[in-house]
Motif scaffolding. Sequence first.
Motif, mmCIF file in Angstrom:
data_model
loop_
_atom_site.group_PDB
_atom_site.id
_atom_site.type_symbol
_atom_site.label_atom_id
_atom_site.label_comp_id
_atom_site.label_asym_id
_atom_site.label_seq_id
_atom_site.Cartn_x
_atom_site.Cartn_y
_atom_site.Cartn_z
ATOM 1 N N ALA A 1 0.845 -1.194 0.000
ATOM 2 C CA ALA A 1 0.000 0.000 0.000
ATOM 3 C C ALA A 1 0.885 1.250 0.000
ATOM 4 O O ALA A 1 1.994 1.222 0.546
ATOM 5 N N PRO A 2 0.419 2.344 -0.586
ATOM 6 C CA PRO A 2 1.220 3.572 -0.583
ATOM 7 C C PRO A 2 1.611 4.041 0.821
ATOM 8 O O PRO A 2 2.689 4.601 1.012
ATOM 9 N N ASP A 3 0.742 3.794 1.804
ATOM 10 C CA ASP A 3 1.035 4.243 3.169
ATOM 11 C C ASP A 3 1.646 3.149 4.044
ATOM 12 O O ASP A 3 1.688 3.271 5.268
ATOM 13 N N ALA A 4 2.153 2.089 3.405
ATOM 14 C CA ALA A 4 2.796 1.010 4.161
ATOM 15 C C ALA A 4 4.001 1.548 4.920
ATOM 16 O O ALA A 4 4.649 2.510 4.490
ATOM 17 N N ASP B 61 8.326 5.468 6.525
ATOM 18 C CA ASP B 61 6.915 5.751 6.762
ATOM 19 C C ASP B 61 6.023 5.706 5.528
ATOM 20 O O ASP B 61 4.853 6.079 5.600
ATOM 21 N N SER B 62 6.558 5.239 4.400
ATOM 22 C CA SER B 62 5.735 5.118 3.194
ATOM 23 C C SER B 62 6.430 4.209 2.188
ATOM 24 O O SER B 62 7.639 3.987 2.260
ATOM 25 N N ARG B 63 5.636 3.714 1.259
ATOM 26 C CA ARG B 63 6.204 2.918 0.173
ATOM 27 C C ARG B 63 7.192 3.765 -0.620
ATOM 28 O O ARG B 63 8.255 3.279 -1.013
ATOM 29 N N ALA B 64 6.877 5.027 -0.836
ATOM 30 C CA ALA B 64 7.767 5.907 -1.601
ATOM 31 C C ALA B 64 9.135 6.034 -0.925
ATOM 32 O O ALA B 64 10.163 6.063 -1.607
ATOM 33 N N ALA B 65 9.154 6.111 0.398
ATOM 34 C CA ALA B 65 10.433 6.199 1.114
ATOM 35 C C ALA B 65 11.263 4.938 0.891
ATOM 36 O O ALA B 65 12.485 5.007 0.676
ATOM 37 N N TYR B 66 10.612 3.790 0.915
ATOM 38 C CA TYR B 66 11.325 2.536 0.677
ATOM 39 C C TYR B 66 11.765 2.444 -0.784
ATOM 40 O O TYR B 66 12.877 2.004 -1.088
ATOM 41 N N HIS C 109 2.454 -3.292 6.319
ATOM 42 C CA HIS C 109 3.601 -3.165 7.223
ATOM 43 C C HIS C 109 4.526 -4.356 7.032
ATOM 44 O O HIS C 109 4.063 -5.487 6.875
ATOM 45 N N GLU C 110 5.818 -4.073 7.041
ATOM 46 C CA GLU C 110 6.841 -5.119 6.975
ATOM 47 C C GLU C 110 7.878 -4.839 8.046
ATOM 48 O O GLU C 110 8.298 -3.694 8.227
ATOM 49 N N HIS C 111 8.263 -5.894 8.760
ATOM 50 C CA HIS C 111 9.259 -5.754 9.832
ATOM 51 C C HIS C 111 10.266 -6.886 9.698
ATOM 52 O O HIS C 111 9.898 -8.056 9.687
ATOM 53 N N LEU C 112 11.538 -6.519 9.584
ATOM 54 C CA LEU C 112 12.635 -7.494 9.522
ATOM 55 C C LEU C 112 13.465 -7.365 10.782
ATOM 56 O O LEU C 112 13.798 -6.250 11.209
#
Length: 132
Positions: free
Chosen positions: A33-36, A48-53, A122-125
């Motif tokens: 999602a864009p706000d992931a 804080d966003s897909r764009a940042a990643y 959300h993804e957490h490693l």
Amino acid sequence: MTTPQPAAVEAAAAAIVDAFAATDTERYFDAFAPDATFVFHTEPARLDSRAAYEHLWAEWLESGWRVLSCASSDNRVQVFDGGGIFTHTVDTTVSTADGAESYRERETIVFALQHGRLVAVHEHLSPFTGTP
């Protein structure tokens, strides 16, 4: 709301792992999602966003980074009204300017049903510290 089937959550997670393993930027980020949000133990702050990643990913690619292999094991799926949680152990080998690097990590991916589709929100490693 609708509770997804565990197999649907597993399939959505497998699509992310497969796209990551192929270093397929478009297919990989389409699953989020864009706000992931993203929490990676290798990064100093939450993304804080897909764009940042996507920005970070582009920097990695520019430096010569690419995924050589990515394998998922020890999977667990939990479902709830409107989404699901996928946890697993992931073994990854990447190519960098300094050579190949391998990691064993634990990962959690939270999915939400959006417009009839499971997308990762959300993804957490975290580093794997247990016995293989």
